[in-house]
Design a protein around this motif. Structure first.
Motif, PDB file in Angstrom:
ATOM      1  N   MET A  71       0.847  -1.197   0.000  1.00  0.00           N
ATOM      2  CA  MET A  71       0.000   0.000   0.000  1.00  0.00           C
ATOM      3  C   MET A  71       0.883   1.248   0.000  1.00  0.00           C
ATOM      4  SD  MET A  71      -3.552  -0.493   2.126  1.00  0.00           S
ATOM      5  CE  MET A  71      -2.932   0.271   3.598  1.00  0.00           C
ATOM      6  N   ALA A  72       2.100   1.095   0.511  1.00  0.00           N
ATOM      7  CA  ALA A  72       3.043   2.225   0.525  1.00  0.00           C
ATOM      8  C   ALA A  72       3.301   2.761  -0.883  1.00  0.00           C
ATOM      9  CB  ALA A  72       4.369   1.793   1.166  1.00  0.00           C
ATOM     10  N   LYS A  73       3.210   1.888  -1.890  1.00  0.00           N
ATOM     11  CA  LYS A  73       3.443   2.341  -3.267  1.00  0.00           C
ATOM     12  C   LYS A  73       2.450   3.434  -3.656  1.00  0.00           C
ATOM     13  CE  LYS A  73       5.468  -1.954  -5.149  1.00  0.00           C
ATOM     14  NZ  LYS A  73       5.486  -2.932  -4.051  1.00  0.00           N
ATOM     15  N   GLY A 211      18.979   5.685   7.064  1.00  0.00           N
ATOM     16  CA  GLY A 211      19.123   5.367   5.648  1.00  0.00           C
ATOM     17  C   GLY A 211      17.957   5.867   4.813  1.00  0.00           C
ATOM     18  N   GLU A 212      17.617   5.039   3.823  1.00  0.00           N
ATOM     19  CA  GLU A 212      16.576   5.412   2.868  1.00  0.00           C
ATOM     20  C   GLU A 212      15.284   4.652   3.170  1.00  0.00           C
ATOM     21  OE1 GLU A 212      16.704   5.653  -1.837  1.00  0.00           O
ATOM     22  OE2 GLU A 212      18.693   5.362  -0.988  1.00  0.00           O
ATOM     23  N   GLU A 213      14.157   5.328   2.948  1.00  0.00           N
ATOM     24  CA  GLU A 213      12.865   4.673   3.181  1.00  0.00           C
ATOM     25  C   GLU A 213      12.663   3.513   2.212  1.00  0.00           C
ATOM     26  OE1 GLU A 213      12.525   8.753   4.806  1.00  0.00           O
ATOM     27  OE2 GLU A 213      13.389   7.873   2.989  1.00  0.00           O
ATOM     28  N   LYS A 214      12.112   2.423   2.749  1.00  0.00           N
ATOM     29  CA  LYS A 214      11.683   1.317   1.885  1.00  0.00           C
ATOM     30  C   LYS A 214      10.345   1.735   1.295  1.00  0.00           C
ATOM     31  CE  LYS A 214      14.004  -2.306   4.445  1.00  0.00           C
ATOM     32  NZ  LYS A 214      13.858  -3.632   5.030  1.00  0.00           N
ATOM     33  N   ALA A 215      10.426   2.450   0.196  1.00  0.00           N
ATOM     34  CA  ALA A 215       9.248   3.128  -0.359  1.00  0.00           C
ATOM     35  C   ALA A 215       8.254   2.153  -0.971  1.00  0.00           C
ATOM     36  CB  ALA A 215       9.695   4.146  -1.406  1.00  0.00           C
ATOM     37  N   PHE A 216       8.750   0.989  -1.380  1.00  0.00           N
ATOM     38  CA  PHE A 216       7.885  -0.004  -2.035  1.00  0.00           C
ATOM     39  C   PHE A 216       7.034  -0.754  -1.012  1.00  0.00           C
ATOM     40  CE2 PHE A 216      11.884  -1.889  -0.883  1.00  0.00           C
ATOM     41  CZ  PHE A 216      11.535  -3.097  -0.318  1.00  0.00           C
ATOM     42  N   CYS A 217       7.330  -0.552   0.257  1.00  0.00           N
ATOM     43  CA  CYS A 217       6.597  -1.257   1.316  1.00  0.00           C
ATOM     44  C   CYS A 217       6.688  -0.464   2.603  1.00  0.00           C
ATOM     45  CB  CYS A 217       7.201  -2.642   1.561  1.00  0.00           C
ATOM     46  SG  CYS A 217       8.761  -2.602   2.493  1.00  0.00           S
ATOM     47  N   SER A 273       0.120   3.933  -9.551  1.00  0.00           N
ATOM     48  CA  SER A 273       0.392   3.356  -8.226  1.00  0.00           C
ATOM     49  C   SER A 273      -0.875   2.990  -7.440  1.00  0.00           C
ATOM     50  CB  SER A 273       1.270   4.300  -7.381  1.00  0.00           C
ATOM     51  OG  SER A 273       2.427   4.666  -8.082  1.00  0.00           O
ATOM     52  N   TRP A 274      -2.007   2.917  -8.127  1.00  0.00           N
ATOM     53  CA  TRP A 274      -3.253   2.458  -7.506  1.00  0.00           C
ATOM     54  C   TRP A 274      -3.822   1.326  -8.355  1.00  0.00           C
ATOM     55  CZ3 TRP A 274      -6.271   4.670  -3.333  1.00  0.00           C
ATOM     56  CH2 TRP A 274      -5.614   5.721  -2.675  1.00  0.00           C
ATOM     57  N   TRP A 275      -4.477   0.378  -7.689  1.00  0.00           N
ATOM     58  CA  TRP A 275      -5.157  -0.708  -8.378  1.00  0.00           C
ATOM     59  C   TRP A 275      -6.577  -0.275  -8.732  1.00  0.00           C
ATOM     60  CZ3 TRP A 275      -2.614  -5.174  -9.667  1.00  0.00           C
ATOM     61  CH2 TRP A 275      -1.373  -5.369  -9.048  1.00  0.00           C
ATOM     62  N   LEU A 276      -7.094  -0.811  -9.832  1.00  0.00           N
ATOM     63  CA  LEU A 276      -8.430  -0.456 -10.318  1.00  0.00           C
ATOM     64  C   LEU A 276      -9.269  -1.719 -10.442  1.00  0.00           C
ATOM     65  CD1 LEU A 276      -7.287   1.786 -13.315  1.00  0.00           C
ATOM     66  CD2 LEU A 276      -7.589   2.470 -10.933  1.00  0.00           C
ATOM     67  N   GLY A 277     -10.567  -1.582 -10.183  1.00  0.00           N
ATOM     68  CA  GLY A 277     -11.424  -2.752 -10.305  1.00  0.00           C
ATOM     69  C   GLY A 277     -12.861  -2.384 -10.601  1.00  0.00           C
ATOM     70  N   GLU A 278     -13.661  -3.413 -10.896  1.00  0.00           N
ATOM     71  CA  GLU A 278     -15.101  -3.235 -11.095  1.00  0.00           C
ATOM     72  C   GLU A 278     -15.800  -4.328 -10.325  1.00  0.00           C
ATOM     73  OE1 GLU A 278     -16.618  -2.252 -14.799  1.00  0.00           O
ATOM     74  OE2 GLU A 278     -15.062  -0.745 -15.128  1.00  0.00           O
ATOM     75  N   HIS A 279     -16.923  -3.947  -9.728  1.00  0.00           N
ATOM     76  CA  HIS A 279     -17.683  -4.913  -8.928  1.00  0.00           C
ATOM     77  C   HIS A 279     -19.149  -4.530  -8.983  1.00  0.00           C
ATOM     78  CE1 HIS A 279     -18.437  -7.956  -6.003  1.00  0.00           C
ATOM     79  NE2 HIS A 279     -18.781  -7.127  -5.037  1.00  0.00           N
TER      80      HIS A 279
END
Length: 337
Positions: A71-73, A211-217, A273-279
């Protein structure tokens, strides 16, 4: 545990208003069992910007922070949009090499911010969560992300295929930090967390001390504070009258791109960087973490839900894990009763 962190500070906390319907809902025995089976720790439903339902398990409560994994992404995507709004990044089409000169030759020259946002960078990252020598493991357990990234390069023309890569977000975060002339967590404090009235400090895990942020998580926050990020995008980048990022950027971030899946079919599940869906005939967009962490937004129902936990119900796993739809149904049932 024991991972070093950098604090993302809260400014003037605003609590969510409580819905007049709060307290009227409970999970059915079947829904409760589902949450137990997949080790939920929190389930929060926000309707019309008011708290409709919240439940916590184990020793978690409304002020407990937990890891969001990928979700960090989405948060890096938000910070990218704010950097553009502030004029620190020209646009999503700005070349990456203008910030990171190592991408200044070959196919790297064609790589843009947008390619990193949409996971179409064409870089030779190996996104494998089981192999201990693949990029995610090296990134998670290593102690120098900047050095690790230098081992990878653009090998396919960017902007064609959707190929989900944690490394793409890590590169993006380096650009945001460079553009903002500060560490990512500090930018998140000033640009986002204080602006959206977060009630609690968050923690962003680092690759090493200072250090550097683990931006992917590894952005850790409370469920109700994560919901604020959903509200910001539901309201097209506007927070209570203040435009934090351009509405057109948020629109692009939550609508389909023209990318292809690797099998050549149109990509209908991801944008900036966001997931998309339909429901059930409704579009929704969401943040997603590997163990079933979600912030889901259903704009036409003015609905936001957050689920944090320890396990994901993969089911068919295409285009999204089954639990996405199950949690959506639980929330929709509450507002449709």
């Amino acid at each position: 545990k024991g991972m070093p962190n950098r604090t993302v500070f809260a400014g003037n906390p605003e609590s969510w208003p409580t819905s007049t319907q709060f307290g009227n809902y409970s999970l059915s025995a079947e829904e409760e069992a589902y949450h137990q089976d997949f080790a939920s720790i929190s389930f929060v439903v926000i309707h019309r910007d008011s708290l409709l339902f919240e439940k916590y398990w184990e020793d978690f409560g409304s002020d407990s922070i937990s890891n969001s994994f990928s979700m960090a992404k989405s948060i890096v995507g938000v910070l990218t949009g704010i950097a553009i709004e502030k004029g620190l990044i020209k646009s999503v089409n700005q070349p990456v090499y203008e910030f990171l000169p190592q991408y200044g030759e070959g196919l790297g020259r064609t790589l843009t911010i947008k390619h990193l946002l949409t996971m179409s960078a064409g870089i030779n990252f190996d996104e494998n969560y089981i192999n201990p020598f693949a990029f995610p493991a090296k990134a998670n357990y290593g102690d120098n992300l900047e050095l690790l990234l230098t081992n990878y390069e653009v090998v396919d023309a960017p902007g064609k295929y959707f190929d989900y890569q944690s490394g793409a977000t890590q590169i993006l975060s380096a650009i945001v930090a460079k553009a903002g002339k500060d560490q990512l967590a500090n930018l998140a404090t000033d640009w986002l967390w204080k602006e959206i009235g977060a009630e609690h400090e968050a923690l962003w895990s680092l690759d090493r001390e200072d250090g550097e942020e683990k931006a992917f998580c590894c952005f850790n926050a409370t469920a109700k504070d994560f919901a604020r990020v959903g509200k910001l995008y539901k309201d097209f980048g506007n927070w209570n009258g203040k435009q934090l990022l351009d509405s057109s950027y948020v629109y692009e971030a939550t609508t389909y791109t023209n990318l292809l899946e690797t099998d050549g079919t149109p990509c209908k599940r991801y944008s900036y960087s966001w997931w998309l869906g339909e429901h059930k005939g409704m579009s929704f967009f969401f943040m997603r973490g590997i163990k079933g962490q979600y912030v889901m937004v259903v704009p036409e129902k003015d609905l936001i839900l957050v689920r944090m936990g320890r396990k994901r119900d993969n089911g068919k796993n295409w285009p999204h894990p089954d639990d996405v739809f199950n949690y959506l149904d639980m929330a929709l049932k509450m507002i449709e009763e």
